[in-house]
Design a protein around this motif. Structure first.
Motif, short mmCIF file in Angstrom:
data_model
loop_
_atom_site.label_atom_id
_atom_site.label_comp_id
_atom_site.label_asym_id
_atom_site.label_seq_id
_atom_site.Cartn_x
_atom_site.Cartn_y
_atom_site.Cartn_z
N SER A 15 0.85 -1.21 0.00
CA SER A 15 0.00 0.00 0.00
C SER A 15 0.88 1.25 0.00
CB SER A 15 -0.94 0.00 1.21
OG SER A 15 -1.84 -1.06 1.15
N VAL A 16 1.65 1.43 -1.05
CA VAL A 16 2.66 2.49 -1.06
C VAL A 16 2.02 3.87 -0.97
CG1 VAL A 16 4.37 1.11 -2.28
CG2 VAL A 16 2.79 2.53 -3.60
N VAL A 17 0.81 4.04 -1.53
CA VAL A 17 0.08 5.29 -1.31
C VAL A 17 -0.54 5.18 0.08
CG1 VAL A 17 -1.76 6.81 -2.11
CG2 VAL A 17 -0.39 5.54 -3.77
N GLN A 18 -0.01 5.92 1.01
CA GLN A 18 -0.34 5.68 2.41
C GLN A 18 -1.69 6.25 2.82
OE1 GLN A 18 2.88 4.69 4.87
NE2 GLN A 18 4.01 6.50 4.22
N VAL A 19 -2.06 7.38 2.23
CA VAL A 19 -3.30 8.06 2.60
C VAL A 19 -4.03 8.48 1.33
CG1 VAL A 19 -4.34 9.96 3.90
CG2 VAL A 19 -2.22 8.92 4.71
N ALA A 20 -5.33 8.26 1.29
CA ALA A 20 -6.12 8.67 0.14
C ALA A 20 -6.24 10.19 0.08
CB ALA A 20 -7.51 8.03 0.21
N PHE A 21 -6.66 10.70 -1.08
CA PHE A 21 -6.92 12.13 -1.18
C PHE A 21 -7.87 12.55 -0.06
CE2 PHE A 21 -6.13 11.08 -5.74
CZ PHE A 21 -5.02 11.89 -5.92
N PRO A 22 -7.61 13.67 0.60
CA PRO A 22 -8.47 14.08 1.72
C PRO A 22 -9.88 14.38 1.25
CG PRO A 22 -7.00 15.87 1.09
CD PRO A 22 -6.55 14.67 0.33
N ARG A 23 -10.83 14.02 2.10
CA ARG A 23 -12.23 14.36 1.89
C ARG A 23 -12.64 15.40 2.93
NH1 ARG A 23 -10.40 10.20 -1.29
NH2 ARG A 23 -12.08 9.20 -2.47
N PHE A 24 -13.56 16.29 2.55
CA PHE A 24 -14.05 17.31 3.47
C PHE A 24 -15.56 17.17 3.57
CE2 PHE A 24 -10.14 18.73 1.56
CZ PHE A 24 -9.40 19.12 2.65
N ALA A 25 -16.03 17.04 4.80
CA ALA A 25 -17.45 16.81 5.01
C ALA A 25 -18.27 17.99 4.52
CB ALA A 25 -17.71 16.56 6.49
N THR A 26 -19.28 17.72 3.72
CA THR A 26 -20.14 18.78 3.21
C THR A 26 -21.36 19.01 4.10
OG1 THR A 26 -21.29 17.15 1.81
CG2 THR A 26 -19.44 18.36 0.83
N ARG A 27 -21.45 18.23 5.17
CA ARG A 27 -22.53 18.37 6.15
C ARG A 27 -22.09 17.71 7.43
NH1 ARG A 27 -25.19 13.46 6.56
NH2 ARG A 27 -24.73 11.96 4.87
N ASP A 28 -22.79 17.98 8.50
CA ASP A 28 -22.54 17.28 9.75
C ASP A 28 -22.98 15.82 9.59
OD1 ASP A 28 -21.70 19.67 10.78
OD2 ASP A 28 -23.50 20.03 11.99
N LEU A 29 -22.13 14.89 10.04
CA LEU A 29 -22.47 13.47 9.91
C LEU A 29 -21.70 12.67 10.95
CD1 LEU A 29 -20.47 11.77 7.07
CD2 LEU A 29 -20.19 14.19 7.49
N GLU A 30 -21.90 11.37 10.95
CA GLU A 30 -21.16 10.45 11.82
C GLU A 30 -20.48 9.39 10.96
OE1 GLU A 30 -23.30 8.61 14.95
OE2 GLU A 30 -23.52 10.46 16.13
#
Length: 416
Positions: free
Chosen positions: A297-312
């Motif tokens: 898994s050489v790509v250690q972290v996926a592209f960041p996601r930003f929440a578009t609403r409050d969620l769990e």
């Protein structure tokens, strides 16, 4: 797209990623490795809670996802997250430092339109026509390794060169640009100097590609860039096309190069695994490659996601505007799906699903099948050409990247 209220809230905190000259301590955990393995703390975190909030400077929250099921859920969710990162930059806007381009940082409908331009080129059926060219490229680079004499650096002569040759040929890039891309490819993933140094490499490569696109506007080449220009004309802008090509070059080079070097090191640990690469059936090699992709898994972290609403997420509250970072290396070592002893390389492993080395969902790596094809061709060719291949230094003495979004080694000295 992220709501304006969340964007204003983030900017009010004074967060400008482009100015950060260090990576905050809390953000380092998913990038740390001990050799080929994620650090034990990542597994401990996953066992305790597969979604953990990390508090960064400026009051910015990042939720780190390390569990496999939770990772797939986040990566597959098209409605709750945005991949647009421009709100994190003080000079956000078209043409700014934040406008890094690439499919990974765009949302539908722009993402959908741009992906449709390139996706047909990366289907398994279309790529089958490239196999003879890839085989010839691999043979040429193995010839150069042999000519260099033993010992030699496999990373420099083979790992870095093969994927760069392949992707540049596919896109129709001039040989003169290869060296610059080789240099910038590693720099842009290096997090030791924070984001400012990495973004400098991103901007430099984008400028090179803008020049390439401008030249091909007047004289389209025979590669993918020229074909897109001829088919789309002014419907795709220079900036969009340069950003799209930037993502393909980066995703098609650095990740595959690291997989070749680290994969070779892993296979050399056990003569049976090297023999499987050399003498195994196509099905054997397929399983070998898939386990290498999961294990490394050489790509250690996926592209960041930003929440578009409050969620769990798995019971963890996430506010609108919070970042969600999926640890691909953590998720791919989750015993809940990988089975017993997930930290062991096992080509015979039977898991309950697919690994996440290429991501998942709408932002899954568009070049996944190309990378697979290169690895399936290269490893058998390498071990057939050099049946006595061995590391020239003990594995623990390799120069591992200390803090990089794409894990790898600085060099791979081998003898043969």
């Amino acid at each position: 797209m992220l709501g304006r209220l969340a964007q204003r809230r983030i900017r009010a905190k004074g967060l400008d990623v482009a100015s950060l000259t260090f990576l905050p301590e809390a953000a380092r955990l998913p990038l740390l490795r001990t050799g080929t393995d994620p650090v034990p703390e990542l597994a401990e975190l996953r066992a305790r809670c597969p979604v953990e909030r990390l508090d960064l400077p400026f009051g910015f929250a990042v939720h780190l996802v390390t569990g496999y099921d939770q990772a797939r859920t986040v990566l597959a969710d098209r409605s709750s997250y945005s991949n647009d990162i421009r709100h994190l930059f003080g000079d956000a806007g078209p043409g700014s430092t934040a406008d890094v381009g690439g499919l990974g940082f765009t949302d539908p409908p722009l993402h959908t339109r741009l992906r449709k331009l390139v996706a047909p080129e990366f289907t398994r059926q279309r790529l089958a026509g490239l196999e003879p060219a890839v085989e010839a490229t691999v043979a040429h680079r193995l010839d150069e390794l042999a000519a260099a004499g033993s010992p030699a650096d496999l990373a420099e002569l083979v790992s870095w060169r093969v994927p760069m040759d392949v992707i540049c040929d596919l896109l129709g890039l001039d040989d003169a640009d290869h060296e610059a891309f080789l240099r910038l490819g590693t720099q842009r993933f290096d997090a030791t100097g924070g984001m400012s140094a990495a973004l400098g490499a991103v901007s430099e490569q984008k400028r090179i590609l803008l020049d390439v696109v401008a030249r091909q506007r007047s004289a389209p080449g025979t590669g993918l860039i020229g074909r897109i220009i001829q088919a789309e004309g002014d419907a795709v802008s220079d900036d969009e096309l340069a950003g799209l090509v930037d993502g393909i070059v980066t995703g098609g080079y650095e990740t595959t190069a690291s997989s070749i070097s680290l994969g070779t090191a892993v296979l050399l640990r056990d003569p049976a695994h090297a023999a499987l690469a050399r003498d195994g059936s196509p099905a054997d090699v397929d399983r070998l490659v898939e386990e290498l992709l999961r294990y490394l898994s050489v790509v250690q972290v996926a592209f960041p996601r930003f929440a578009t609403r409050d969620l769990e997420v798995a019971g963890c509250p996430v506010r609108e505007g919070d970042a969600v970072a999926v640890s691909l290396s953590g998720a791919d070592r989750d015993p809940a799906w990988a089975g017993a002893d997930p930290d062991r390389f096992d080509p015979a492993r039977t898991a309950t699903g697919s690994h996440l080395a290429f991501g998942h969902g709408v932002h899954r790596c568009v070049g996944a099948e190309l990378a697979r094809m290169e690895l399936r061709i290269l490893f058998p060719a390498l071990f057939r050409r050099f049946p006595d291949l061995a590391l020239a230094v003990p594995e623990e003495q390799l120069r591992w990247r200390e803090l990089s979004f794409v894990h790898g080694v600085e060099e791979l000295p081998v003898r043969f």
